[in-house]
Design an enzyme around this catalytic site. Structure first.
Site, short mmCIF file in Angstrom:
data_model
loop_
_atom_site.label_atom_id
_atom_site.label_comp_id
_atom_site.label_asym_id
_atom_site.label_seq_id
_atom_site.Cartn_x
_atom_site.Cartn_y
_atom_site.Cartn_z
N THR A 77 15.01 64.15 28.57
CA THR A 77 13.98 63.74 27.61
C THR A 77 13.24 64.96 27.10
OG1 THR A 77 13.73 61.61 28.72
CG2 THR A 77 11.91 62.31 27.31
N GLN A 182 25.03 62.05 29.45
CA GLN A 182 25.96 61.19 30.18
C GLN A 182 27.34 61.82 30.32
OE1 GLN A 182 25.11 58.62 31.84
NE2 GLN A 182 23.16 57.98 30.94
N SER A 202 20.64 66.19 32.11
CA SER A 202 19.72 65.76 33.17
C SER A 202 20.48 65.72 34.49
CB SER A 202 19.19 64.37 32.82
OG SER A 202 17.90 64.19 33.31
N HIS A 204 20.10 64.13 37.34
CA HIS A 204 20.31 62.91 38.13
C HIS A 204 21.44 62.04 37.61
CE1 HIS A 204 17.92 59.85 35.62
NE2 HIS A 204 17.64 61.00 35.03
N THR A 242 5.25 76.50 36.84
CA THR A 242 5.96 76.91 38.05
C THR A 242 7.29 76.17 38.15
OG1 THR A 242 3.88 77.33 39.17
CG2 THR A 242 5.79 76.97 40.59
N CYS A 328 16.40 52.71 30.51
CA CYS A 328 15.18 53.28 29.93
C CYS A 328 14.43 52.24 29.13
CB CYS A 328 15.52 54.47 29.04
SG CYS A 328 16.51 55.66 29.91
N1 PMP Z 1 19.71 60.88 26.99
C1 PMP Z 1 20.57 59.99 27.50
C2 PMP Z 1 21.85 59.74 26.76
C3 PMP Z 1 20.27 59.31 28.68
O1 PMP Z 1 21.13 58.42 29.15
C4 PMP Z 1 19.04 59.58 29.32
C5 PMP Z 1 18.66 58.85 30.60
N2 PMP Z 1 18.74 57.46 30.54
C6 PMP Z 1 18.18 60.51 28.76
C7 PMP Z 1 18.54 61.15 27.59
C8 PMP Z 1 16.86 60.86 29.38
O2 PMP Z 1 17.05 61.47 30.62
P1 PMP Z 1 15.81 61.68 31.59
O3 PMP Z 1 15.17 60.34 31.75
O4 PMP Z 1 16.42 62.18 32.85
O5 PMP Z 1 14.89 62.64 30.95
#
Ligand code: PMP
Length: 390
Positions: A77, A182, A202, A204, A242, A328
């Site tokens: 994000t 993704q 990202s 995770h 930081t 989301c």
């Molecule tokens: N872009 C895409 C295509 C995502 O799938 C996601 C997470 N659902 C995000 C951006 C945002 O990632 P994050 O919530 O880890 O910032």
């Protein structure tokens, strides 16, 4: 692997968050036990900085870029916001697609602020793909712009054939950003071949911790520095604050593991995804897979089960963790903008479940999830029929 879920639960929501890879969990936990600010000049600080350097190299190896082209952020994000803000300052026009994640769409809308001609949102076809000829026509007409098109869709797994779009964009003097959140760690990605200027990711989503990600900025890309966060000049002035050392080392370890295991994992996960889809299509009459004719990520399946609203379906199968659209937007009553853009009706979009698989998914889990979904679909359909008839 210690994952917060009950013994009986089948976790098929990797696109929301993947379980941490054991390698990443170990090093991230170790990093919490040590003290040291990566900016400090004493030994503790130097140790922290060297861990961060290592993680940057691990991520650079996964992407085939240079470590100096990576800025650590709090996730995709933030990386999307950073990329779009800087590029918009330069170009004053964003060309994007209707199926982007809200982290791109909402940022683009906020930057354009309703100014006429500042934002062009391209439609997609029923397989979720942009028409390359339409893209070329738009980009030729408007010239310099920021193009922001995702590499793989979070709801359907549909992959964009980005190279021809990049070529057309660059020929017109545009800058290209891709949200590869993704895609990274799921399929090989070589930034020597894929000529994007900016890329977001990202941790995770590929087995690293939540709350950490990165923005790739290609060396030499003409982009004014426009930080979102001002302060001590960390990350070469792009992102003050930081550094999140445990998060970053976890990201690095997940990147290294994904790099090492990807070639084996991708075909294995594809086979499991195909098993899930074949079984469900056969055993749940009328169901269909969205985007099935397009190239897709290995582990994502968007399945519409007409007559079975996804929220009711998922509530009837509590031991399977899947998603009714993008996590989301979970809780939001509006139907998926991605599925609507692909031409689904509101009812069909509301009756769509996203299963997303990954590195730790097993065949036994898929078979259990199929049985649970078949049972839940017939229960929910029976209730819906009874309600309609009463
Ligand atoms: N872009 C895409 C295509 C995502 O799938 C996601 C997470 N659902 C995000 C951006 C945002 O990632 P994050 O919530 O880890 O910032």
């Amino acid at each position: 692997m210690e994952v917060a879920m009950s013994e009986a639960s089948v976790y098929l929501d990797y696109n929301a968050t993947a379980p941490m890879r054991p390698e990443a969990l170990r090093v991230a936990c170790d990093a919490f036990h040590t003290v040291g600010n990566a900016s400090s000049i004493h030994q503790h600080g130097r140790d922290a900085a060297s861990k961060v350097d290592r993680a940057r190299r691990q991520l650079a190896d996964l992407l085939s870029c240079s470590p100096g082209e990576l800025i650590f952020t709090s996730g995709a994000t933030e990386a999307n916001n950073l990329a779009l803000q800087a590029a918009y300052a330069q170009h004053g026009l964003i060309v994007t697609s209707a199926v982007e994640h809200p982290a791109v769409l909402e940022t683009a809308r906020a930057l354009a602020g309703g100014a006429s001609g500042a934002l062009i949102t391209l439609p997609v076809d029923r397989d979720g793909q942009i028409d390359p000829d339409e893209f070329r026509a738009v980009i030729r007409q408007h010239g310099t712009a920021l193009v922001s098109i995702m590499l793989a869709n979070n709801e359907t797994g549909v992959i964009t054939d980005l190279s021809p779009l990049i070529e057309a964009a660059h020929a017109a003097g545009a800058l290209v950003h891709t949200d590869a959140t993704q895609f990274v760690g799921r399929l090989p990605l070589d930034l020597g071949d894929l000529a994007v200027d900016l890329l977001s990711l990202s941790a995770h989503k590929f087995g690293g911790p939540q709350g950490v990600g990165a923005l790739f900025i290609r060396r030499g890309a003409s982009l004014p520095q426009r930080p979102l966060v001002f302060g001590g000049g960390h990350e070469r002035g792009w992102r003050a604050g930081t550094l999140n050392v445990p998060g970053i080392v976890g990201l690095g370890a997940a990147a290294e593991a994904a790099h090492r295991l990807l070639d084996d994992e991708a075909p294995r996960i594809t086979k499991l995804r195909d098993l899930l889809e074949n079984e469900l299509l056969e055993r749940v009459p009328g169901s269909h897979v969205n985007g099935s004719r397009a190239p897709r990520l290995p582990g994502v399946s968007s399945i519409t089960i007409p007559g079975a609203p996804a929220d009711a379906l998922l509530a009837s199968m509590p031991h399977v963790a899947a998603s009714d659209g993008s996590a989301c937007s979970a809780g939001a009553p509006s139907p998926s903008h991605v599925l609507l853009a692909m031409g689904l009706s509101r009812d069909a979009a509301d009756s769509t479940v996203r299963f997303s698989l990954g590195h730790a998914t097993t065949e036994q889990e898929i078979l259990r999830a199929v049985d649970a979904t078949v049972r839940a679909a017939s229960q929910v359909r029976a209730v819906m029929d009874a309600t309609a008839g009463s």
